[in-house]
Scaffold this active site. Sequence first.
Site, PDB file in Angstrom:
ATOM      1  N   SER A   1       0.855  -1.181   0.000  1.00 54.29           N
ATOM      2  CA  SER A   1       0.000   0.000   0.000  1.00 54.29           C
ATOM      3  C   SER A   1       0.893   1.234   0.000  1.00 54.29           C
ATOM      4  O   SER A   1       1.534   1.555   1.003  1.00 54.29           O
ATOM      5  CB  SER A   1      -0.906  -0.006   1.235  1.00 54.29           C
ATOM      6  OG  SER A   1      -1.671   1.165   1.298  1.00 54.29           O
TER       7      SER A   1
ATOM      8  N   HIS B   1      -0.993  -1.094  -4.541  1.00 49.53           N
ATOM      9  CA  HIS B   1      -2.320  -0.768  -4.025  1.00 49.53           C
ATOM     10  C   HIS B   1      -2.365   0.724  -3.719  1.00 49.53           C
ATOM     11  O   HIS B   1      -1.603   1.216  -2.882  1.00 49.53           O
ATOM     12  CB  HIS B   1      -2.588  -1.595  -2.765  1.00 49.53           C
ATOM     13  CG  HIS B   1      -3.950  -1.423  -2.191  1.00 49.53           C
ATOM     14  ND1 HIS B   1      -5.047  -2.123  -2.642  1.00 49.53           N
ATOM     15  CD2 HIS B   1      -4.408  -0.634  -1.186  1.00 49.53           C
ATOM     16  CE1 HIS B   1      -6.112  -1.781  -1.942  1.00 49.53           C
ATOM     17  NE2 HIS B   1      -5.757  -0.869  -1.054  1.00 49.53           N
TER      18      HIS B   1
ATOM     19  N   ASP C   1      -4.600   3.896  -2.475  1.00 48.12           N
ATOM     20  CA  ASP C   1      -5.793   4.279  -1.726  1.00 48.12           C
ATOM     21  C   ASP C   1      -6.243   5.682  -2.102  1.00 48.12           C
ATOM     22  O   ASP C   1      -5.522   6.662  -1.873  1.00 48.12           O
ATOM     23  CB  ASP C   1      -5.513   4.230  -0.223  1.00 48.12           C
ATOM     24  CG  ASP C   1      -5.375   2.817   0.303  1.00 48.12           C
ATOM     25  OD1 ASP C   1      -6.234   1.977  -0.046  1.00 48.12           O
ATOM     26  OD2 ASP C   1      -4.419   2.537   1.058  1.00 48.12           O
TER      27      ASP C   1
ATOM     28  N   MET D   1      -9.016   8.478  -1.304  1.00 46.23           N
ATOM     29  CA  MET D   1     -10.006   8.890  -0.299  1.00 46.23           C
ATOM     30  C   MET D   1     -10.477  10.301  -0.608  1.00 46.23           C
ATOM     31  O   MET D   1      -9.676  11.172  -0.953  1.00 46.23           O
ATOM     32  CB  MET D   1      -9.393   8.838   1.098  1.00 46.23           C
ATOM     33  CG  MET D   1      -8.721   7.533   1.461  1.00 46.23           C
ATOM     34  SD  MET D   1      -8.039   7.566   3.137  1.00 46.23           S
ATOM     35  CE  MET D   1      -6.959   6.143   3.092  1.00 46.23           C
TER      36      MET D   1
ATOM     37  N   HIS E   1      -7.974   1.484  -4.897  1.00 46.72           N
ATOM     38  CA  HIS E   1      -8.982   1.270  -3.856  1.00 46.72           C
ATOM     39  C   HIS E   1      -9.735   2.583  -3.672  1.00 46.72           C
ATOM     40  O   HIS E   1      -9.263   3.501  -3.006  1.00 46.72           O
ATOM     41  CB  HIS E   1      -8.308   0.832  -2.558  1.00 46.72           C
ATOM     42  CG  HIS E   1      -9.277   0.534  -1.460  1.00 46.72           C
ATOM     43  ND1 HIS E   1      -8.867   0.296  -0.164  1.00 46.72           N
ATOM     44  CD2 HIS E   1     -10.632   0.445  -1.444  1.00 46.72           C
ATOM     45  CE1 HIS E   1      -9.927   0.073   0.587  1.00 46.72           C
ATOM     46  NE2 HIS E   1     -11.006   0.163  -0.170  1.00 46.72           N
TER      47      HIS E   1
ATOM     48  N   MET F   1     -12.059   4.695  -2.106  1.00 43.33           N
ATOM     49  CA  MET F   1     -12.844   4.991  -0.909  1.00 43.33           C
ATOM     50  C   MET F   1     -13.497   6.355  -1.101  1.00 43.33           C
ATOM     51  O   MET F   1     -13.129   7.352  -0.471  1.00 43.33           O
ATOM     52  CB  MET F   1     -11.946   4.949   0.329  1.00 43.33           C
ATOM     53  CG  MET F   1     -11.519   3.532   0.690  1.00 43.33           C
ATOM     54  SD  MET F   1     -10.297   3.463   2.014  1.00 43.33           S
ATOM     55  CE  MET F   1      -8.782   3.629   1.061  1.00 43.33           C
TER      56      MET F   1
ATOM     57  N   MET G   1     -12.290  -5.894   3.725  1.00 41.35           N
ATOM     58  CA  MET G   1     -11.526  -5.009   4.606  1.00 41.35           C
ATOM     59  C   MET G   1     -11.367  -5.648   5.977  1.00 41.35           C
ATOM     60  O   MET G   1     -12.328  -6.152   6.566  1.00 41.35           O
ATOM     61  CB  MET G   1     -12.230  -3.661   4.745  1.00 41.35           C
ATOM     62  CG  MET G   1     -12.250  -2.819   3.485  1.00 41.35           C
ATOM     63  SD  MET G   1     -10.592  -2.360   2.926  1.00 41.35           S
ATOM     64  CE  MET G   1      -9.996  -1.391   4.322  1.00 41.35           C
TER      65      MET G   1
ATOM     66  N   GLY H   1      -9.959   4.024   5.695  1.00 41.26           N
ATOM     67  CA  GLY H   1      -9.713   5.447   5.869  1.00 41.26           C
ATOM     68  C   GLY H   1      -8.535   5.802   6.733  1.00 41.26           C
ATOM     69  O   GLY H   1      -8.060   6.940   6.693  1.00 41.26           O
ATOM     70  N   PHE H   2      -8.031   4.847   7.507  1.00 37.66           N
ATOM     71  CA  PHE H   2      -6.918   5.134   8.401  1.00 37.66           C
ATOM     72  C   PHE H   2      -5.925   3.978   8.382  1.00 37.66           C
ATOM     73  O   PHE H   2      -6.321   2.819   8.350  1.00 37.66           O
ATOM     74  CB  PHE H   2      -7.394   5.353   9.842  1.00 37.66           C
ATOM     75  CG  PHE H   2      -8.345   6.499   9.999  1.00 37.66           C
ATOM     76  CD1 PHE H   2      -7.860   7.793  10.180  1.00 37.66           C
ATOM     77  CD2 PHE H   2      -9.714   6.306   9.970  1.00 37.66           C
ATOM     78  CE1 PHE H   2      -8.733   8.852  10.325  1.00 37.66           C
ATOM     79  CE2 PHE H   2     -10.587   7.354  10.107  1.00 37.66           C
ATOM     80  CZ  PHE H   2     -10.094   8.643  10.290  1.00 37.66           C
TER      81      PHE H   2
ATOM     82  N   ASP I   1      -7.179  -6.337   3.244  1.00 37.66           N
ATOM     83  CA  ASP I   1      -6.503  -5.048   3.393  1.00 37.66           C
ATOM     84  C   ASP I   1      -6.748  -4.513   4.792  1.00 37.66           C
ATOM     85  O   ASP I   1      -7.893  -4.288   5.180  1.00 37.66           O
ATOM     86  CB  ASP I   1      -7.043  -4.074   2.339  1.00 37.66           C
ATOM     87  CG  ASP I   1      -6.435  -2.679   2.444  1.00 37.66           C
ATOM     88  OD1 ASP I   1      -5.441  -2.514   3.166  1.00 37.66           O
ATOM     89  OD2 ASP I   1      -6.968  -1.761   1.785  1.00 37.66           O
TER      90      ASP I   1
ATOM     91  N   GLY J   1      -3.940  -4.041   8.408  1.00 34.82           N
ATOM     92  CA  GLY J   1      -3.267  -4.707   9.515  1.00 34.82           C
ATOM     93  C   GLY J   1      -2.641  -6.041   9.160  1.00 34.82           C
ATOM     94  O   GLY J   1      -2.389  -6.866  10.040  1.00 34.82           O
TER      95      GLY J   1
ATOM     96  N   SER K   1       2.583  -0.721   6.236  1.00 36.85           N
ATOM     97  CA  SER K   1       3.769  -0.451   7.049  1.00 36.85           C
ATOM     98  C   SER K   1       4.637  -1.681   7.241  1.00 36.85           C
ATOM     99  O   SER K   1       5.856  -1.568   7.358  1.00 36.85           O
ATOM    100  CB  SER K   1       3.347   0.118   8.411  1.00 36.85           C
ATOM    101  OG  SER K   1       2.428  -0.747   9.060  1.00 36.85           O
TER     102      SER K   1
END
Length: 261
Positions: free
Chosen positions: A43, A68, A70, A72, A103, A105, A174, A179-180, A208, A210, A231
Amino acid sequence: MITLARSFAGLGFLARHHCKPLADRLHAVISNNMAYSAKIGPSILNSDLSCLGSECVRMMECGADYLHLDVMDGHFVPNITFGHSMVECLRKSVGQDPFFDMHMMVSRPEQWVKPMAAAGASQYTFHIEATTNPGNLIKEIKESGMKVGLAIKPGTTVEELAPWANHIDMALVMTVEPGFGGQKFMEDMMPKVSWLRSQFPSLDIEVDGGVGPDTVHKCAEAGANMIVSGSAVIGSDDPRSVIALLRTAVAEAIQKRSLDR
């Protein structure tokens, strides 16, 4: 089958001992016998955004299968990231080869299909919660030349996605609230993945949120074959090894599932 099983077991050894090129070649040969394969997508929102182009290149050189991205809009989710102009710049920077999984969002996914296609997006993954007519949107995405991904938030039942599963290229489950970044992995989403895999055996299923070395096995065992990791990969001192570890975990689970059938 026994030979394939032994080969997949060997992938773990090769990856752990830094023989990634050989592991990758072996994985590619074995995956030709499967309906779907292990794919790892960093990501890039977790990257240093001041040098996003070079970060994307670095991830691909470290063995990423896709990127990936994101998007938003500050409405569907509280945060704002980037839009099609940034995607166009990235495509020019990294070339045509990297697969861009967008992705989306956003609260009006219909609005951005054509701009994202023109910018060089490869796959347009929208949230079922954001549209009242998924069928029309799926059709429009395909007509724009992109693959179709359909995502569900943790609070959305997998049965809401099911009617569209035969019309899409990928389902995204998800495992955090969208969003975070930096949220804790939600293991209670795994029954959704398991159900999708049992009902749609050849569907690409992405997770997606954690996901990293400590949680990828749960995702792989449930049936996910596309792993988004932020991360855990990008923040690592050795992203190549992390990507190899994630891919091997998924590849071995795919092989085990094949043998158990």
